[in-house]
Design a protein around this motif. Structure first.
Motif, PDB file in Angstrom:
ATOM      1  N   HIS A 136      -5.746  11.014   6.146  1.00 46.21           N
ATOM      2  CA  HIS A 136      -6.478  10.651   4.946  1.00 46.21           C
ATOM      3  C   HIS A 136      -5.648  11.022   3.721  1.00 46.21           C
ATOM      4  O   HIS A 136      -5.169  12.143   3.619  1.00 46.21           O
ATOM      5  N   ASN A 137      -5.476  10.065   2.839  1.00 51.13           N
ATOM      6  CA  ASN A 137      -4.683  10.294   1.630  1.00 51.13           C
ATOM      7  C   ASN A 137      -5.573   9.996   0.416  1.00 51.13           C
ATOM      8  O   ASN A 137      -5.636   8.862  -0.044  1.00 51.13           O
ATOM      9  N   PRO A 138      -6.277  11.029  -0.077  1.00 47.13           N
ATOM     10  CA  PRO A 138      -7.269  10.805  -1.137  1.00 47.13           C
ATOM     11  C   PRO A 138      -6.671  10.222  -2.422  1.00 47.13           C
ATOM     12  O   PRO A 138      -7.350   9.471  -3.125  1.00 47.13           O
ATOM     13  N   SER A 139      -5.419  10.520  -2.723  1.00 44.04           N
ATOM     14  CA  SER A 139      -4.844  10.054  -3.982  1.00 44.04           C
ATOM     15  C   SER A 139      -4.707   8.534  -4.012  1.00 44.04           C
ATOM     16  O   SER A 139      -4.666   7.937  -5.085  1.00 44.04           O
ATOM     17  N   CYS A 140      -4.669   7.901  -2.844  1.00 46.13           N
ATOM     18  CA  CYS A 140      -4.558   6.441  -2.803  1.00 46.13           C
ATOM     19  C   CYS A 140      -5.777   5.790  -2.154  1.00 46.13           C
ATOM     20  O   CYS A 140      -6.092   4.636  -2.432  1.00 46.13           O
ATOM     21  N   GLY A 141      -6.472   6.560  -1.297  1.00 46.07           N
ATOM     22  CA  GLY A 141      -7.616   6.014  -0.587  1.00 46.07           C
ATOM     23  C   GLY A 141      -7.288   5.561   0.826  1.00 46.07           C
ATOM     24  O   GLY A 141      -8.128   4.987   1.508  1.00 46.07           O
ATOM     25  N   ASP A 142      -6.068   5.812   1.272  1.00 45.87           N
ATOM     26  CA  ASP A 142      -5.686   5.444   2.643  1.00 45.87           C
ATOM     27  C   ASP A 142      -6.450   6.313   3.641  1.00 45.87           C
ATOM     28  O   ASP A 142      -6.520   7.532   3.481  1.00 45.87           O
ATOM     29  N   ASP A 143      -7.006   5.663   4.643  1.00 46.93           N
ATOM     30  CA  ASP A 143      -7.747   6.380   5.680  1.00 46.93           C
ATOM     31  C   ASP A 143      -7.434   5.700   7.012  1.00 46.93           C
ATOM     32  O   ASP A 143      -8.053   4.702   7.372  1.00 46.93           O
ATOM     33  N   GLY A 156      -6.072   0.937   4.408  1.00 41.95           N
ATOM     34  CA  GLY A 156      -5.042   1.563   3.581  1.00 41.95           C
ATOM     35  C   GLY A 156      -4.350   0.532   2.712  1.00 41.95           C
ATOM     36  O   GLY A 156      -4.566  -0.669   2.870  1.00 41.95           O
ATOM     37  N   CYS A 157      -3.518   1.011   1.824  1.00 45.24           N
ATOM     38  CA  CYS A 157      -2.755   0.117   0.949  1.00 45.24           C
ATOM     39  C   CYS A 157      -1.656  -0.568   1.768  1.00 45.24           C
ATOM     40  O   CYS A 157      -1.459  -0.262   2.944  1.00 45.24           O
ATOM     41  N   ALA A 158      -0.934  -1.467   1.128  1.00 46.80           N
ATOM     42  CA  ALA A 158       0.126  -2.225   1.823  1.00 46.80           C
ATOM     43  C   ALA A 158       1.177  -1.293   2.425  1.00 46.80           C
ATOM     44  O   ALA A 158       1.626  -1.512   3.554  1.00 46.80           O
ATOM     45  N   ILE A 159       1.537  -0.242   1.697  1.00 44.25           N
ATOM     46  CA  ILE A 159       2.590   0.654   2.194  1.00 44.25           C
ATOM     47  C   ILE A 159       2.116   1.449   3.412  1.00 44.25           C
ATOM     48  O   ILE A 159       2.815   1.523   4.419  1.00 44.25           O
ATOM     49  N   SER A 160       0.914   2.024   3.337  1.00 42.26           N
ATOM     50  CA  SER A 160       0.455   2.856   4.461  1.00 42.26           C
ATOM     51  C   SER A 160       0.199   2.022   5.715  1.00 42.26           C
ATOM     52  O   SER A 160       0.521   2.449   6.827  1.00 42.26           O
ATOM     53  N   THR A 161      -0.356   0.829   5.559  1.00 43.84           N
ATOM     54  CA  THR A 161      -0.613  -0.003   6.746  1.00 43.84           C
ATOM     55  C   THR A 161       0.702  -0.554   7.313  1.00 43.84           C
ATOM     56  O   THR A 161       0.881  -0.609   8.521  1.00 43.84           O
ATOM     57  N   ALA A 195       4.688   8.846  -6.073  1.00 42.23           N
ATOM     58  CA  ALA A 195       3.248   8.803  -5.825  1.00 42.23           C
ATOM     59  C   ALA A 195       2.929   8.116  -4.506  1.00 42.23           C
ATOM     60  O   ALA A 195       1.832   8.285  -3.959  1.00 42.23           O
ATOM     61  N   ARG A 196       3.874   7.327  -3.974  1.00 43.85           N
ATOM     62  CA  ARG A 196       3.590   6.549  -2.762  1.00 43.85           C
ATOM     63  C   ARG A 196       4.164   7.185  -1.497  1.00 43.85           C
ATOM     64  O   ARG A 196       3.936   6.671  -0.409  1.00 43.85           O
ATOM     65  N   ILE A 197       4.886   8.276  -1.625  1.00 46.22           N
ATOM     66  CA  ILE A 197       5.501   8.880  -0.441  1.00 46.22           C
ATOM     67  C   ILE A 197       4.427   9.280   0.584  1.00 46.22           C
ATOM     68  O   ILE A 197       4.599   9.108   1.790  1.00 46.22           O
ATOM     69  N   LYS A 198       3.283   9.740   0.066  1.00 45.96           N
ATOM     70  CA  LYS A 198       2.184  10.112   0.971  1.00 45.96           C
ATOM     71  C   LYS A 198       1.654   8.912   1.749  1.00 45.96           C
ATOM     72  O   LYS A 198       1.193   9.051   2.870  1.00 45.96           O
ATOM     73  N   CYS A 199       1.701   7.738   1.126  1.00 44.36           N
ATOM     74  CA  CYS A 199       1.277   6.510   1.815  1.00 44.36           C
ATOM     75  C   CYS A 199       2.226   6.225   2.977  1.00 44.36           C
ATOM     76  O   CYS A 199       1.804   5.858   4.065  1.00 44.36           O
ATOM     77  N   THR A 200       3.508   6.391   2.733  1.00 48.71           N
ATOM     78  CA  THR A 200       4.530   6.109   3.741  1.00 48.71           C
ATOM     79  C   THR A 200       4.452   7.080   4.907  1.00 48.71           C
ATOM     80  O   THR A 200       4.590   6.688   6.062  1.00 48.71           O
TER      81      THR A 200
HETATM   82 ZN    ZN Z   1      -1.536   4.208  -0.105  1.00 45.24          ZN
END
Ligand code: ZN
Length: 145
Positions: free
Chosen positions: A33-40, A61-66, A118-123
């Motif tokens: 779970h990445n609260p700063s972006c909403g990825d779950d 999740g966003c495009a990067i996390s998925t 800001a997107r490293i957590k998504c990755t």
């Molecule tokens: Zn994300």
């Protein structure tokens, strides 16, 4: 086409690919779970005889996390635990040191997300989930010795 365009294209392709979004008969499940972006995103793994027999994901999740999750799945599906551990180590080294590794195949493009702190957590979200699962597996194996 320059590398940035390839990066965008591979990212979008992987993010839109839903073949790995499904329920499987999993014995290892880890939610990221990445609260700063909403990825779950929840990783599901079916591990038998030290091999990743099947792997999928569920969630949003966003495009990067998925995209990153889809690439992780395509890369480690069918691999044994030692190979998965090696890939995981190389992934974090790639992200930290901006290095390229042959074993990571198209996952190498994810190092470009380093330019967006800001997107490293998504990755890294699902890679951290995989790390948790591999650590659990290690503890379990050690308790048998
Ligand atoms: Zn994300």
């Amino acid at each position: 086409m320059d590398i940035r365009n390839i990066y965008q294209e591979v990212l979008l392709e992987n993010s839109r690919d839903k073949t790995n979004v499904k329920e499987i008969n999993a014995n290892y499940i880890e939610r990221g779970h990445n609260p700063s972006c909403g990825d779950d995103i929840t990783l599901l793994l079916d591990i038998e005889d030290n091999k990743i027999k099947d792997i999928s994901y569920l969630g949003q999740g966003c495009a990067i996390s998925t995209a990153s999750t889809n690439m992780l799945i395509n890369l480690i599906k069918g691999k044994n635990i030692k190979e998965a551990e090696n890939i995981l180590k190389k992934f974090f080294s790639m992200m930290r040191e901006n290095k390229e590794y042959e074993e990571l195949e198209e996952v190498n493009i994810l190092r470009f997300t380093n330019d967006m702190p800001a997107r490293i957590k998504c990755t890294t979200l699902s890679w951290h989930s995989l790390e948790v699962i591999l650590n659990k597996l290690k503890e379990k194996n050690e308790s048998f010795i």
